[in-house]
Design a protein around this motif. Sequence first.
Motif, short mmCIF file in Angstrom:
data_model
loop_
_atom_site.label_atom_id
_atom_site.label_comp_id
_atom_site.label_asym_id
_atom_site.label_seq_id
_atom_site.Cartn_x
_atom_site.Cartn_y
_atom_site.Cartn_z
N VAL A 54 -6.67 -6.68 -11.11
CA VAL A 54 -6.43 -5.54 -11.99
C VAL A 54 -4.98 -5.48 -12.45
O VAL A 54 -4.69 -5.68 -13.62
N ASP A 55 -4.05 -5.23 -11.52
CA ASP A 55 -2.65 -5.07 -11.92
C ASP A 55 -1.74 -5.19 -10.71
O ASP A 55 -1.93 -4.47 -9.73
N LYS A 56 -0.75 -6.06 -10.79
CA LYS A 56 0.23 -6.18 -9.72
C LYS A 56 1.23 -5.02 -9.76
O LYS A 56 1.92 -4.76 -8.79
N HIS A 57 1.29 -4.34 -10.89
CA HIS A 57 2.21 -3.21 -11.09
C HIS A 57 1.42 -1.97 -11.53
O HIS A 57 1.54 -1.56 -12.69
N PRO A 58 0.61 -1.38 -10.64
CA PRO A 58 -0.21 -0.24 -11.08
C PRO A 58 0.65 0.98 -11.42
O PRO A 58 1.66 1.23 -10.76
N ASP A 59 0.25 1.70 -12.46
CA ASP A 59 0.94 2.94 -12.80
C ASP A 59 0.51 4.03 -11.82
O ASP A 59 -0.34 3.81 -10.95
N ALA A 60 1.11 5.20 -11.94
CA ALA A 60 0.87 6.29 -10.99
C ALA A 60 -0.60 6.69 -10.95
O ALA A 60 -1.15 6.95 -9.86
N THR A 61 -1.26 6.74 -12.09
CA THR A 61 -2.67 7.12 -12.14
C THR A 61 -3.54 6.09 -11.44
O THR A 61 -4.40 6.43 -10.62
N THR A 62 -3.31 4.81 -11.73
CA THR A 62 -4.07 3.74 -11.10
C THR A 62 -3.83 3.73 -9.60
O THR A 62 -4.76 3.57 -8.81
N LEU A 63 -2.58 3.92 -9.19
CA LEU A 63 -2.24 3.96 -7.78
C LEU A 63 -2.99 5.08 -7.08
O LEU A 63 -3.52 4.90 -5.97
N CYS A 64 -3.07 6.23 -7.73
CA CYS A 64 -3.79 7.38 -7.19
C CYS A 64 -5.28 7.05 -7.02
O CYS A 64 -5.89 7.38 -6.00
N ILE A 103 -6.62 4.03 -6.68
CA ILE A 103 -6.77 3.04 -5.61
C ILE A 103 -6.64 3.72 -4.25
O ILE A 103 -7.42 3.44 -3.33
N ALA A 104 -5.69 4.62 -4.12
CA ALA A 104 -5.52 5.36 -2.86
C ALA A 104 -6.79 6.14 -2.53
O ALA A 104 -7.25 6.13 -1.38
N ALA A 105 -7.38 6.80 -3.52
CA ALA A 105 -8.61 7.56 -3.29
C ALA A 105 -9.75 6.64 -2.89
O ALA A 105 -10.54 6.97 -1.99
N GLU A 106 -9.83 5.48 -3.52
CA GLU A 106 -10.90 4.52 -3.21
C GLU A 106 -10.77 3.97 -1.79
O GLU A 106 -11.77 3.78 -1.09
N THR A 107 -9.53 3.73 -1.36
CA THR A 107 -9.32 3.15 -0.04
C THR A 107 -9.28 4.19 1.08
O THR A 107 -9.48 3.86 2.24
N GLY A 108 -8.97 5.44 0.71
CA GLY A 108 -8.80 6.47 1.73
C GLY A 108 -7.40 6.49 2.31
O GLY A 108 -7.12 7.18 3.27
N LEU A 109 -6.50 5.70 1.71
CA LEU A 109 -5.11 5.69 2.13
C LEU A 109 -4.34 6.72 1.31
O LEU A 109 -4.78 7.14 0.24
N SER A 110 -3.15 7.10 1.79
CA SER A 110 -2.32 8.01 1.00
C SER A 110 -1.70 7.24 -0.16
O SER A 110 -1.65 6.00 -0.14
N GLU A 111 -1.23 7.97 -1.16
CA GLU A 111 -0.57 7.31 -2.29
C GLU A 111 0.67 6.56 -1.81
O GLU A 111 0.96 5.47 -2.29
N GLU A 112 1.38 7.15 -0.86
CA GLU A 112 2.59 6.52 -0.33
C GLU A 112 2.26 5.22 0.39
O GLU A 112 2.93 4.20 0.20
N GLN A 113 1.22 5.22 1.21
CA GLN A 113 0.79 4.00 1.89
C GLN A 113 0.39 2.93 0.88
O GLN A 113 0.74 1.76 1.04
N THR A 114 -0.32 3.34 -0.15
CA THR A 114 -0.78 2.41 -1.18
C THR A 114 0.41 1.84 -1.95
O THR A 114 0.49 0.63 -2.19
N ARG A 115 1.36 2.69 -2.30
CA ARG A 115 2.56 2.26 -3.02
C ARG A 115 3.35 1.25 -2.17
O ARG A 115 3.77 0.20 -2.67
N LYS A 116 3.51 1.55 -0.89
CA LYS A 116 4.25 0.64 0.00
C LYS A 116 3.52 -0.69 0.13
O LYS A 116 4.15 -1.75 0.16
N TRP A 117 2.19 -0.65 0.23
CA TRP A 117 1.43 -1.90 0.35
C TRP A 117 1.65 -2.76 -0.89
O TRP A 117 1.89 -3.96 -0.78
#
Length: 73
Positions: free
Chosen positions: A24-34, A36-50
Amino acid sequence: MSTDQPVAPTEEQLEILEYNFCKVDKHPDATTLCLIAAETGLSEEQTRKWFKQRLSEWRKSEGLPSESGSVRD
């Protein structure tokens, strides 16, 4: 139990994260990151760090500096 300790993503979460990174994207924007975080069940911060760590690993594997700006910058 301390909430300061990072929790490693499960195998299923890693599959979702890797799919999004590679397909999908190596550089997801804030909306995409959100999303992905919802899909994985991780926090946005955890997803951003990953994504930040994974991008650094990818850059090294491609022979690029791990912290250098991208061509999109």
